[in-house]
Design a protein around this motif. Structure first.
Motif, PDB file in Angstrom:
ATOM      1  N   PHE A 321       6.672 -22.297 -18.380  1.00 55.86           N
ATOM      2  CA  PHE A 321       6.120 -23.077 -17.147  1.00 55.86           C
ATOM      3  C   PHE A 321       4.627 -23.263 -17.295  1.00 55.86           C
ATOM      4  O   PHE A 321       4.178 -24.103 -16.444  1.00 55.86           O
ATOM      5  N   ARG A 322       3.858 -22.814 -18.417  1.00 53.81           N
ATOM      6  CA  ARG A 322       2.483 -23.165 -18.425  1.00 53.81           C
ATOM      7  C   ARG A 322       2.344 -24.706 -18.582  1.00 53.81           C
ATOM      8  O   ARG A 322       3.094 -25.386 -19.371  1.00 53.81           O
ATOM      9  N   VAL A 323       1.449 -25.157 -17.534  1.00 55.88           N
ATOM     10  CA  VAL A 323       1.168 -26.532 -17.721  1.00 55.88           C
ATOM     11  C   VAL A 323      -0.240 -26.924 -18.561  1.00 55.88           C
ATOM     12  O   VAL A 323      -1.167 -26.398 -18.518  1.00 55.88           O
ATOM     13  N   ALA A 324       0.339 -27.469 -19.470  1.00 60.30           N
ATOM     14  CA  ALA A 324      -0.588 -28.161 -20.461  1.00 60.30           C
ATOM     15  C   ALA A 324      -1.575 -29.227 -19.906  1.00 60.30           C
ATOM     16  O   ALA A 324      -1.301 -29.824 -19.081  1.00 60.30           O
ATOM     17  N   PRO A 325      -2.749 -29.224 -20.459  1.00 60.30           N
ATOM     18  CA  PRO A 325      -3.712 -30.419 -19.801  1.00 60.30           C
ATOM     19  C   PRO A 325      -3.176 -31.581 -20.369  1.00 60.30           C
ATOM     20  O   PRO A 325      -2.493 -31.759 -21.227  1.00 60.30           O
ATOM     21  N   PRO A 326      -3.636 -32.597 -19.675  1.00 56.10           N
ATOM     22  CA  PRO A 326      -3.182 -34.204 -19.846  1.00 56.10           C
ATOM     23  C   PRO A 326      -3.993 -34.424 -21.239  1.00 56.10           C
ATOM     24  O   PRO A 326      -4.626 -34.107 -21.727  1.00 56.10           O
ATOM     25  N   PRO A 327      -2.942 -35.277 -21.951  1.00 55.17           N
ATOM     26  CA  PRO A 327      -3.305 -35.722 -23.274  1.00 55.17           C
ATOM     27  C   PRO A 327      -4.673 -36.647 -23.096  1.00 55.17           C
ATOM     28  O   PRO A 327      -4.879 -37.304 -21.996  1.00 55.17           O
TER      29      PRO A 327
END
Lengths: 328, 328
Positions: A321-327
């Motif tokens: 579920f970890r939300v990655a930073p936006p590209p």
């Protein structure tokens, strides 16, 4: 965005009221193109001043909104009116009230009126209202008056969209006061006792002053603005007190602006909005993952059959579920 | 899981009521160890039969629950009672009612009683109740009676945890009927008119029969069980009608079991539970990502300042939300 929606936005930004009306319908229907419409108008928003009016049914909010509109129009500024009725189905009271109003302001191109009623979820109504307010803002209206019926969570969500919130009561709403949610008291920038010629008005005014005073004492430390919530008496039917109400709204606006608090409030609103949109997006993604062929369907089946404990299931997918930073 | 919690689970599974009480407190407080406690007891759950009783305050649910308990105990089976009061603070009514009950059943080791009141969010109360019901189940109680006060969303969430739901009304609740949520009518497996010796009981019974009939007609196609919702009259204070109620619960249980519907209902419940837990987890992850130093903090700041439209922000991170399948 479809060619039509692009064209509608262009026409709306050039001042075409019918294009605005059609865009509002797109927003109400949560058409897939809404996201792009909103992105396209973003640069044109932030100029309108929004006043929310809420209170129990029968408090005379519609009449008050009409009187306020007339008063604002005397000063030459344009007005948008949005009537939100979470308690009524689409063809219910809101539309009826709307028709009466359209008759009163139909010849005035400086007034734009729209009513919105329940469609789907209540959360969805507040969401749609937020977008409609931005459309009216981008259209170039100087004032937007948003009126809601009732004192529930949806109404509260709607008035939180306003810069100044007016809570309208009548002498008969004594009981409503007793059960008034702390949230509503918190939200009120101005109280109005309408139909103030009726019996019990003085008592209600006194009660409200005491409530506001106690609340203010309690909030001493956390208050973000030096603003004493005024408690006004009006008789919307004959216009008594309406200029005073407009004056109080103007003073509240000035107080907000002077302290930089208007921008702070709008920032908090934008953050709330982002959070809500993100949660909606996450919920949709989750439903897809749990649905047929979704990434979590096998897990769901294990839990459904009782072979796996729900908490154990959560542990198994938590890392996913970890939300990655936006590209970049 | 802390050494203590492990030891508590072991002792609880060996029949130690005080260990059970302490585990319930851990669950109520949403202690971090809850997840592991629940995973540990999972294999021991699924045997208790859960009956939910709900209705407006003053309907006599507590007395009815006591009478039902006595009736079940006559048959030699054990009973757990959970009283959930979302309207009361922790030291409010629920605890008072609890004390009266404890006096009545204090000498009976076959009865375990616990009351739960509002702590934090309402969603949290339903969540905690679900876990408490599983603890009572794992403890080995044959019957669990869960009683809620009121007819709101929280109560509805709680009664959805039961295998059989009993909605308790009194002749005075005529008004409550008028505004009864469709959800409650949907949830009711059995209706009880308690205090049936009072004026208006016959009219209420007739109204309920008509409501249930109309509802049943409307649900003809989608009904998952051939069950005619009984409408019973009781006088809990003197025990009249209580055996009939227990009989109706038994018949409902048999009807559910015969059609394989008991397992279907429990499956649906487990899926709802998984979804709720996943959403809670996602919300927590989102709050972390938006918080100080989080992956989405820069994005949030852009939106907060009004430089980026919320919808554009969503587009930017949408791809980051994909939920991957759990590791093989």
């Amino acid at each position: 965005m479809s060619e039509t929606a692009t064209a509608l936005v262009d026409r709306m930004l050039e001042g075409d009221g019918r294009a605005l009306a059609r865009l509002i319908t797109l927003v109400e229907n949560r058409t897939p193109g809404v996201s792009e419409v909103m992105r396209r108008i973003h640069g044109r928003t932030g100029r309108a001043y929004t006043v929310g009016l809420t209170g129990p049914p029968g408090a005379g909010k519609s009449t008050l909104v009409d009187r306020l509109t007339v008063a604002v129009r005397k000063g030459g500024e344009t007005v948008g009116i949005v009537a939100v009725d979470p308690t009524s189905p689409y063809t219910g009271g809101a539309v009826f009230g709307d028709r009466i109003r359209i008759q009163a302001h139909t010849l005035d191109p400086g007034v734009f009126i729209r009513s919105m009623a329940t469609r789907g979820s209540q959360g969805g109504l507040a969401r749609a209202t937020a977008d409609v307010l931005r459309l009216l803002d981008a259209f170039g209206l100087a004032w937007v008056l948003v009126e809601t019926v009732g004192v529930g969570q949806t109404e509260l969500d709607v008035v939180k969209l306003a810069d100044t919130t007016v809570v309208v009561l009548v002498p008969e709403s004594g009981d409503a006061i007793q059960t008034m949610k702390a949230g509503l008291l918190e939200a009120a920038d101005i109280f109005v006792v309408n139909k103030a010629d009726r019996e019990g008005a003085q008592r209600l005014l006194t009660e409200l002053r005491s409530m506001v005073h106690i609340h203010r004492e309690g909030q001493q430390a956390s208050r973000d603005l030096d603003w004493e919530v005024p408690i006004l008496a009006t008789e919307a039917a004959n216009g008594a007190g309406v200029d005073e109400l407009l004056g109080a709204i103007g003073r509240h606006r000035a107080a907000l602006s002077a302290g930089g608090r208007l921008e702070t409030r709008r920032q908090a609103r934008r953050v709330r909005e982002l959070r809500t949109l993100l949660l909606t997006e996450l919920r949709r993604e989750l439903d897809q993952a749990l649905g047929p062929g979704g990434a979590l369907e096998p897990l769901l089946q294990e839990v459904e059959a009782g072979r796996l404990d729900p908490y154990a299931a959560i542990e198994a997918v938590r890392e996913r579920f970890r939300v990655a930073p936006p590209p970049a």
